[in-house]
Motif scaffolding. Structure first.
Motif, mmCIF file in Angstrom:
data_model
loop_
_atom_site.group_PDB
_atom_site.id
_atom_site.type_symbol
_atom_site.label_atom_id
_atom_site.label_comp_id
_atom_site.label_asym_id
_atom_site.label_seq_id
_atom_site.Cartn_x
_atom_site.Cartn_y
_atom_site.Cartn_z
ATOM 1 N N ASP A 477 0.863 -1.351 0.148
ATOM 2 C CA ASP A 477 -0.119 -0.180 0.233
ATOM 3 C C ASP A 477 1.086 1.110 0.134
ATOM 4 O O ASP A 477 0.413 2.323 -0.139
ATOM 5 C CB ASP A 477 -0.998 -0.094 1.681
ATOM 6 N N GLY A 478 2.217 1.644 0.517
ATOM 7 C CA GLY A 478 2.617 2.414 1.051
ATOM 8 C C GLY A 478 1.737 3.415 1.644
ATOM 9 O O GLY A 478 1.139 2.898 2.178
ATOM 10 N N GLY A 479 2.191 4.853 1.626
ATOM 11 C CA GLY A 479 1.700 6.019 1.776
ATOM 12 C C GLY A 479 2.328 7.755 0.671
ATOM 13 O O GLY A 479 3.553 7.407 1.334
ATOM 14 N N ASP A 480 1.718 8.612 1.422
ATOM 15 C CA ASP A 480 2.338 10.133 1.082
ATOM 16 C C ASP A 480 3.368 10.033 1.704
ATOM 17 O O ASP A 480 4.070 10.744 1.470
ATOM 18 C CB ASP A 480 1.335 10.866 1.384
ATOM 19 N N VAL A 481 3.037 10.275 3.168
ATOM 20 C CA VAL A 481 4.213 10.566 4.039
ATOM 21 C C VAL A 481 4.896 8.534 4.062
ATOM 22 O O VAL A 481 4.238 8.128 4.426
ATOM 23 C CB VAL A 481 4.135 11.062 5.203
ATOM 24 N N TYR A 482 6.537 9.381 4.118
ATOM 25 C CA TYR A 482 7.422 8.078 4.205
ATOM 26 C C TYR A 482 9.147 8.639 5.253
ATOM 27 O O TYR A 482 9.317 9.306 4.847
ATOM 28 C CB TYR A 482 7.274 7.142 3.194
ATOM 29 N N PRO A 483 9.945 7.832 5.533
ATOM 30 C CA PRO A 483 10.625 8.440 6.546
ATOM 31 C C PRO A 483 11.448 8.963 5.647
ATOM 32 O O PRO A 483 12.120 10.285 6.548
ATOM 33 C CB PRO A 483 11.706 6.583 7.535
ATOM 34 N N THR A 484 11.544 8.808 4.752
ATOM 35 C CA THR A 484 12.991 9.509 3.928
ATOM 36 C C THR A 484 12.275 10.772 3.544
ATOM 37 O O THR A 484 12.952 11.389 2.292
ATOM 38 C CB THR A 484 13.518 8.428 3.649
ATOM 39 N N ARG A 485 10.976 10.892 3.328
ATOM 40 C CA ARG A 485 10.708 12.001 1.974
ATOM 41 C C ARG A 485 11.047 12.912 2.126
ATOM 42 O O ARG A 485 11.690 14.017 1.463
ATOM 43 C CB ARG A 485 9.078 11.550 2.291
ATOM 44 N N ASP A 486 11.033 13.576 3.675
ATOM 45 C CA ASP A 486 11.581 15.097 4.012
ATOM 46 C C ASP A 486 13.224 15.196 3.419
ATOM 47 O O ASP A 486 13.596 16.192 2.365
ATOM 48 C CB ASP A 486 11.454 15.385 4.650
ATOM 49 N N SER A 487 13.970 14.265 3.810
ATOM 50 C CA SER A 487 15.541 13.840 3.287
ATOM 51 C C SER A 487 15.558 14.198 2.004
ATOM 52 O O SER A 487 16.658 14.387 1.563
ATOM 53 C CB SER A 487 16.197 12.771 4.559
ATOM 54 N N GLU A 488 14.783 13.141 1.672
ATOM 55 C CA GLU A 488 14.718 13.265 0.025
ATOM 56 C C GLU A 488 15.069 14.471 -0.768
ATOM 57 O O GLU A 488 15.635 14.474 -2.188
ATOM 58 C CB GLU A 488 14.238 11.909 -0.564
ATOM 59 N N LEU A 489 13.517 15.121 -0.616
ATOM 60 C CA LEU A 489 13.768 16.661 -1.352
ATOM 61 C C LEU A 489 13.600 17.779 -0.252
ATOM 62 O O LEU A 489 15.255 18.919 -1.682
ATOM 63 C CB LEU A 489 11.932 16.866 -0.742
ATOM 64 N N ARG A 490 15.032 17.578 0.817
ATOM 65 C CA ARG A 490 16.068 18.379 0.862
ATOM 66 C C ARG A 490 17.543 17.890 -0.107
ATOM 67 O O ARG A 490 17.833 18.818 0.195
ATOM 68 C CB ARG A 490 16.220 18.383 2.444
ATOM 69 N N ASP A 491 18.156 17.239 0.601
ATOM 70 C CA ASP A 491 19.011 17.133 -0.433
ATOM 71 C C ASP A 491 19.045 16.470 -2.062
ATOM 72 O O ASP A 491 20.165 16.401 -2.104
ATOM 73 C CB ASP A 491 19.673 15.330 0.319
ATOM 74 N N ASN A 492 18.099 16.982 -2.446
ATOM 75 C CA ASN A 492 18.281 16.564 -3.601
ATOM 76 C C ASN A 492 17.041 17.521 -4.401
ATOM 77 O O ASN A 492 16.150 17.442 -5.151
ATOM 78 C CB ASN A 492 17.293 15.381 -3.947
#
Length: 549
Positions: A477-492
């Motif tokens: 199922d996954g989800g819109d929020v996942y543990p590394t989402r914010d760091s991925e957006l910040r670091d890329n």
């Protein structure tokens, strides 16, 4: 062995869909037969098939129909005969002889205005698959097609819808394309395919991992629970791969997606084995000799050809298969379809994730191979299309997965082949490719990113964009929020979207802009989920870069 009943669809929404093609897609998924001039016998259940009179095949169209490879004057029509799709020998219950099949293509779903018909053979040597290359059709038109076993009273297939591309110098109408990837049968129901069919796209691009090779419960969803099981062992032989394709193809939701529009397909790794690289297996221990893994790849490639709407020129020779190719959609779009598996060097650092060592930056490393790279760059330079759509498998943009100041990359993606990627980015700029759009699958997440010539330079302007579709089911199922989402957006900083739900992407292209809608499902652990749009982006023709819509 005891077989499940995957021919029977899991419950899906029963509301009446809108649009002629959607109705046809649903009919194909349910095994309904729509008859015009041909008489159609009722669809048979497996139990009724077993009671068929001697000499009859029963219903041979349990795997549905498909079309693909659209050109301005033609298309490929596909089916594969399998009255017993789960036969362990991979033959689908068919005799060891070629079987005559008739085909028909018409302007209407009642087949009152037939434009072409003919007779061919379901070839025993090719798993009783049928690949009809229809030519001489009007450009930019929609058609209906079906098959029938030759002879009086022969079984009739479901009806499919296809279309030809616009004429070479024509703009045609705006193009709606959907693209998808990664359908792990065990991780969820294929509702996303049904929702994709309801979008009524003009063409579907599938970017790899159409099947998965694992034995039951060898690859468990992150939820810790698979909702259904693979049949048979891990796929290694031709019989194994044929059976696995049949299990997937028998799914009604997948059949609906195939029946609604022509497909343009390419593979990734799981059509053979996870993370293989050319003739290098993921793990060497099971293959003490090169010949043993070569035999596995050869079997997988043959089964892939047998089960996809590909032209005869793609038929495998020895252990190789010519899959990279180019198709055009009038003056509007050119599809450059890549193969990033068959010609790549082995992944750097033993394919350990995350990778950060110097091996990935070696100038000679290639994910495409020299011949395919030259073909791509030359084709981009000579393209007269407004949009150059590059359909391929693994993440193209530089993507740092390690939060904070440390850096780490996926060695199986283009980040393991940085010099090859840089040559393409330089080629976009130096060869004045106006609107390159890279389409990607593989990672089971929705991403959208600008492609800068120098990723680490904040002042480097985009030379193209990358649209990454999430999976149909892989990852659960996954989800819109996942543990590394914010760091991925910040670091890329070039990354504009990161989402871990299941779904697909619908893109609409015209002369002025491309709009991409990232479509997501609430769940795949249960069937029948609704679909919604998580994010939308626009790219203006002549101005590379994503703008949030």
């Amino acid at each position: 062995m005891t077989l499940p009943e995957p021919l029977r669809s899991a419950p899906t929404d029963t509301g009446h869909p809108h649009g002629r093609r959607t109705v046809l897609g649903a009919a194909a998924g349910a095994g309904l037969l729509i008859a015009g001039g041909w008489s159609a016998s009722a669809a048979q259940t497996p139990a009724r098939q077993a009671k068929s009179a001697a000499g009859r095949l029963g219903n041979p169209f349990t795997l549905g129909v498909a079309s693909g490879e659209p050109t301005p004057d033609g298309v490929v029509l596909w089916t594969r005969l399998a009255p017993s799709p789960y036969a362990e020998d991979g033959r689908g219950g068919m005799p060891e002889r070629d079987v005559p099949v008739e085909w028909e293509i018409a302007e209407d779903d009642g087949f009152r205005r037939t434009v072409r018909r003919g007779r061919t053979y379901a070839v025993s040597q090719l798993g009783h698959s049928v690949h009809v290359e229809v030519n001489g059709l009007p450009s930019g038109r929609e058609f209906f097609y079906r098959f029938r076993l030759a002879g009086t009273g022969g079984e009739v297939s479901p009806v499919g819808v296809t279309r030809t591309a616009p004429a070479a110098r024509s703009w045609g109408t705006p193009l709606t394309m959907a693209f998808a990837s990664c359908a792990q049968y065990e991780h969820g129901w294929f509702t996303a395919y049904r929702r994709l069919a309801e979008e009524q796209p003009d063409v579907v691009l599938f970017l790899g991992d159409y099947i998965y090779e694992y034995a039951a419960n060898q690859y468990v969803s992150p939820s810790g629970n698979n909702v259904r099981d693979h049949m048979g062992p891990e796929t290694r032989t031709l019989a194994d791969y044929r059976l696995r394709h049949a299990q997937y193809k028998a799914d009604p939701d997948l059949q609906a997606a195939h029946a609604v529009a022509p497909w343009i397909v390419t593979w990734d790794d799981h059509e053979v084995e996870n993370n293989y690289a050319d003739l290098v297996a993921e793990e060497q221990e099971p293959y003490p000799t090169l010949e043993e893994f070569t035999a596995r790849r050869s079997a997988a490639y043959q089964a892939y050809y047998e089960n996809m709407p590909l032209r005869t020129r793609a038929r495998p020779t020895s252990a190789d298969m010519q899959l990279y190719r180019r198709l055009t959609w009038g003056r509007l779009a050119a599809f450059h379809v890549l193969d990033t598996r068959q010609y790549r060097d082995d992944q750097p650092g033993g394919d350990e994730f995350p990778a950060a060592g110097p091996e990935r930056d070696e100038p000679g490393r290639s994910i495409l191979g020299e011949q395919q790279e030259t073909w791509l760059l030359d084709g981009l330079e000579s393209s007269a299309a407004t949009w150059d759509v590059i359909g391929q498998q693994v993440m193209f943009h530089e993507h740092d997965y390690v939060p904070g100041v440390d850096r780490g990359f996926n060695p199986d993606s283009w980040d393991g082949y940085t010099a090859n990627r840089q040559r393409l980015l330089d080629g976009f700029a130096e060869r004045r490719v106006a609107n390159p759009v890279v389409l990607t699958g593989d990672v089971h997440k929705h991403y959208a990113a600008d492609l800068a010539r120098v990723a680490a330079d904040p002042d480097s302007a985009p030379v193209g964009v990358e649209l990454v579709c999430t999976s149909i089911t892989s990852g659960g199922d996954g989800g819109d929020v996942y543990p590394t989402r914010d760091s991925e957006l910040r670091d890329n900083p070039d990354l504009k979207l990161a989402n871990d739900q299941r779904g697909y992407v619908v893109a609409r292209l015209d002369r002025d802009e491309l709009r991409a809608d990232f479509r997501v499902l609430d769940r795949v652990s249960q069937p029948g989920s609704p679909v919604s749009t998580r994010a939308s982006f626009v790219v203006e023709a002549g101005r590379p870069g994503l703008q949030e819509a």
